[in-house]
Design an enzyme around this catalytic site. Structure first.
Site, PDB file in Angstrom:
ATOM      1  N   LYS A 201       0.839  -1.206   0.000  1.00  0.00           N
ATOM      2  CA  LYS A 201       0.000   0.000   0.000  1.00  0.00           C
ATOM      3  C   LYS A 201       0.875   1.258   0.000  1.00  0.00           C
ATOM      4  CE  LYS A 201      -1.777   2.682   3.161  1.00  0.00           C
ATOM      5  NZ  LYS A 201      -1.741   4.017   2.558  1.00  0.00           N
ATOM      6  N   GLU A 275      10.279   0.777  10.303  1.00  0.00           N
ATOM      7  CA  GLU A 275      11.295   1.820  10.097  1.00  0.00           C
ATOM      8  C   GLU A 275      10.581   3.135  10.316  1.00  0.00           C
ATOM      9  OE1 GLU A 275      12.951   4.643   8.905  1.00  0.00           O
ATOM     10  OE2 GLU A 275      13.294   3.939   6.837  1.00  0.00           O
ATOM     11  N   CYS A 309      13.554  10.308   7.053  1.00  0.00           N
ATOM     12  CA  CYS A 309      13.521   9.832   8.437  1.00  0.00           C
ATOM     13  C   CYS A 309      14.908   9.899   9.074  1.00  0.00           C
ATOM     14  CB  CYS A 309      12.945   8.427   8.506  1.00  0.00           C
ATOM     15  SG  CYS A 309      13.482   7.389   7.161  1.00  0.00           S
ATOM     16  N   GLU A 406      10.443  15.065  15.951  1.00  0.00           N
ATOM     17  CA  GLU A 406      10.729  14.993  14.525  1.00  0.00           C
ATOM     18  C   GLU A 406       9.827  15.979  13.773  1.00  0.00           C
ATOM     19  OE1 GLU A 406       9.633  11.395  12.356  1.00  0.00           O
ATOM     20  OE2 GLU A 406      11.507  11.531  11.257  1.00  0.00           O
TER      21      GLU A 406
END
Lengths: 496, 332
Positions: A201, A275, A309, A406
């Site tokens: 997906k 991850e 990331c 983040e």
């Protein structure tokens, strides 16, 4: 020569990067993108309409124009895809000799290369990243991942000597919007090489290159059902994760969603790799090659608008060189070109979505309110579309939210440090642990740092370097499991 | 003073301008009269990082009006050069005419920056260029090897200046540099600078003989602190001559000196830049490293002879849409 050669001293020498030789527009042609008006789901080797007949729109973040309408897969569609994958696994893919599997994967790699230009343009249109990056990094790396894992397919016994590697079955894979095609390659290539079948997906805002990849997989003649692509939003992902006939879930995305998935999978026996987010420390020591370190910091945080990331979003500079580094960083930022992702000279493209832009802007406010000093270069940004200037925050501290959380945007928080011990402690003082960077001319210091940083990847005198041969993955809340390299085979195998 | 700062790490800077201003009003004079160079002031250079940055400059796509503007700028920065043993007065005169009239058929073409010759041909060039803004540059100091006693080098320099050279392109003693005799090289440059009088001094590092980018950086800093007005990569007699990585390292040395003192130093890559595309990538590098003030023949030069015709060919193409063969451009 002119009178300017007189040796008078200026009070505060400044450099001017904007008044001369502005680059004329150099756009890559969008016409080769060849995007259909509407895309269905790719299930069992065919394009299938969604059961509920729902479609969602995907836009270009650079000008907010409609690019295409894409099928919204519901639970019925996901079920159909998983069933197709299960059948393909049992009847074809797990029985096929490994060297035959490899041939299909090689073929995918080669078609990606052939259609590289088209894929690069679509990636930049749909996701907003500069064409320079999609052309030079995303697409070639995606092809390389398929090439690399094609090579492993018939050599798995050699990867794990004395063990008997066996595939898991059906892998459900969910990928993010920051590297749409590349993440699809990271997920699909090792799964196929190890003999698993796939339901993937793509992210809601960037489905197009995954759908192009479905075309490529179709053209490569893969047996029906080996790879299925279902588009949709969070609900589609949840249906995939919770499907009882999935053996393995691989997810790349936010830590928040990663935690939800891990909870959902607890006790199910499904194998999982995550991850997730990061807040990487990039550390510059006083003996570093400063100009190259500055360039590395720029690549570390402004690459892909900071939607990475492993972005080096926290900079630690040794105090004796801090002023010099910050001055150079500011000057380097003045020469960054922000704008149209399809322009070959663009360094920083569009923020992926309105939602993400809003989140970044929130953080800019938070940073200012926390008392950090904000710097942005003097460039202008397009009035239409979602854009954010590259941003520095000076005088930040460990307790600032812009240092802890983040942001996933082009925002760098800078701190200084005095000793090696201090910087190691500060760098590790975060819930994340995906990556880090070290800049020093001293080899022994590199080894001290790499052994003590709690991060999955530590780059020395470079940053954001990716290679299919090198494993990638995190510590702590950055996730677990590795992708890439020999290590990347393991999450898709049981070793008997 | 000199005993003290051998121990100062490079990043603190060699010169604290405000201190020197009090003493002399001019840190550079101070630099080459009182104290010599120590390599600890030069930062390390990471070769891979430099090469990556250069590759990135080369991804810049230069189109339309920017291309025309940059081509003209590049042409105006050329030092048309002839440095052969068989050079004649006739050849130098031809080169000088070309310098003033690169391609008269095309309107709006600038003159080149300078004509660069051996000292004995300076007078000829001076006369041929009379009334124009084109400068006369002379290579001196036992060019290209530099293997001569200081007295010979100084005489060579003074002779060229007396003959009318506006600019002196000197070579450093690479052997001494590689032996670590930085003070020797420093003194030599400072002495030549003095012998130049009003003429500007370009210091040729001959980077093709320096073997590492760390050495290029050290030689750049040494030359700048010893009094160079320009630093220049190569004589053109040694391969490799100018390369983008070497030039970038030198531009970074210039930038660090400017940050430290506010004093601008010029840059001249020489040799090996034969086509327009490469020249434009050099200009991209200058633009993104030092900015607008250096995009000017006073601060940036190309040491090249073949480049001019390639630029002219591109300029004609920009205007007419078609390439002409080299037969349509004078070969001097």
């Amino acid at each position: 020569m002119s009178k300017k050669h007189s040796k008078e001293q200026k009070a505060e020498p400044t450099l001017d990067f904007n008044s001369k030789l502005k680059y004329a527009a150099a756009p890559e042609s969008a016409s080769i993108a060849n995007i259909k008006k509407q895309y269905d789901l790719y299930i069992n080797g065919a394009w299938v309409k969604p059961a509920k007949g729902q479609y969602f729109e995907t836009h270009s973040p650079a000008n907010e124009q409609l690019l295409s309408k894409v099928a919204m897969a519901g639970a019925e569609d996901v079920d159909k895809a998983v069933k197709a994958a299960r059948t393909a696994y049992e009847k074809v893919w797990s029985k096929m000799p490994a060297k035959e599997r490899a041939k299909y994967i090689f073929r995918i790699a080669r078609i990606i290369q052939e259609r590289a230009r088209e894929l690069a343009v679509v990636e930049s249109l749909d996701g907003g990243k500069p064409i320079r990056e999609s052309r030079d990094i995303d697409i070639p790396l995606a092809a390389n991942h398929f090439f690399y894992y094609a090579g492993w397919a018939d050599k798995l016994e050699y990867a794990f000597p004395g063990r008997k590697p066996e595939p898991l079955g059906v892998a459900g894979q969910i990928i993010p919007w920051n590297f749409p095609l590349l993440m699809a390659a990271w997920k699909i290539a090792p799964a196929l090489a190890t003999g698993n079948t796939v339901v993937l997906k793509p992210a809601e805002t960037t489905p197009l290159t995954a759908l192009k990849l479905a075309e490529i997989i179709h053209d490569a003649g893969l047996p029906p059902g080996v790879v299925n692509i279902v588009t949709g939003a969070g609900a589609t992902g949840a249906a995939l994760v919770n499907h009882p006939d999935i053996d393995k879930v691989a997810f790349t995305g936010s830590t928040e969603v990663g935690k939800i998935i891990q909870k959902a999978l607890a006790g199910t026996g499904k194998k999982l790799t995550l991850e997730l987010g990061g807040k990487a420390a990039n550390i510059i020591f006083e003996d570093a090659a400063i100009d190259q370190a500055v360039e590395g910091v720029v690549n570390g945080i402004f690459f892909n608008q900071g939607h990475v990331c492993c972005a080096g979003s926290r900079l630690f500079v040794q105090e004796s060189v801090a002023n010099k580094v910050i001055r150079k960083l500011k000057d380097r930022m003045e020469s960054l070109v922000v704008g149209d992702p399809l322009d070959k000279n663009t360094d920083v493209g569009a923020i992926n979505s309105a939602e993400q832009l809003k989140k970044i802007q929130e953080y800019l406010k938070i940073g200012v309110n926390e008392g950090a000093e904000m710097f942005q270069p003097s460039c202008s940004i397009p009035s239409k579309g979602y854009f954010c200037k590259p941003t520095l925050f000076l005088h930040t501290s460990q307790s600032h939210r812009i240092v802890q959380e983040e942001i996933f945007g082009p925002v760098l928080a800078i701190q200084t440090f005095r000793t090696v011990e201090e910087v190691i402690e500060k760098a590790n003082n975060t819930p994340f642990g995906l990556s880090a960077g070290v800049w020093t001319d001293k080899g022994s210091r590199i080894f001290t740092l790499t052994t003590q940083m709690k991060a999955g990847v530590v780059w020395a005198n470079t940053y954001n370097k990716f290679d299919p041969v090198s494993p990638f993955g995190g510590y702590k809340e950055s996730g677990f499991g590795r992708e890439g390299g020999l290590h990347g085979l393991l999450p898709y195998l049981k070793l008997a | 003073m000199s005993a003290g700062f051998a121990f100062v790490p490079w990043n603190e800077g060699l010169v604290k301008p405000h201190l020197f201003v009090l003493l002399t009003f001019n840190p550079r004079i101070m630099a080459h009269t009182s104290t010599l160079y120590h390599p600890s002031i030069s930062p390390p250079v990471d070769q891979i990082g430099v090469e990556e940055r250069c590759a990135r400059f080369q991804t810049r796509s230069i189109k339309n009006e920017t291309k025309t503007e940059m081509l003209k700028l590049a042409l105006s920065m050329i030092d048309l050069t002839t440095l052969e043993g068989k050079d004649s007065e006739g050849k130098v005169k031809q080169l000088c005419y070309k310098a003033m009239h690169p391609h008269d058929i095309l309107p709006g073409i600038p003159q080149v920056a300078a004509v660069c010759v051996y000292p004995t041909l300076v007078r000829t060039a001076r006369k041929a260029l009379k009334g124009s803004n084109v400068k006369v540059a002379a290579v001196a100091t036992a060019f290209p090897s530099g293997l001569a006693p200081l007295k010979v080098k100084l005489d060579d320099t003074r002779f060229a200046v007396e003959e009318g050279a506006d600019e002196i392109d000197m070579v450093i003693s690479r052997g001494k540099f590689l032996q670590g005799e930085y003070n020797f090289v420093f003194d030599e440059i400072a002495a030549v600078k003095e012998a130049c009088g009003k003429a500007h001094l370009k210091v040729i590092l001959e980077t093709g003989e320096l073997s590492t980018l760390d050495n290029v950086r050290r030689a750049s800093d040494l030359a700048i602190y010893a009094g160079a007005d320009f630093i220049k990569t190569s004589t053109g007699k040694i391969q490799p001559a100018a390369t983008m990585p070497v030039t970038l390292v030198m531009l970074q040395a210039i930038r660090d000196y400017y940050y430290e003192t506010g004093i601008m130093i010029g840059m001249k890559p020489a040799g090996g830049i034969a086509n327009s595309k490469l020249a434009l990538h050099y200009l991209v590098m200058v633009k993104e490293t030092l900015g607008a003030e250096w995009l000017n023949p006073d601060w940036f030069r190309f040491g090249a002879s073949k480049l001019a015709n390639d630029i002219l060919m591109q300029l004609v193409k920009q205007q007419t849409g078609v390439y002409q063969s080299l037969n349509y451009f004078s070969n001097d």
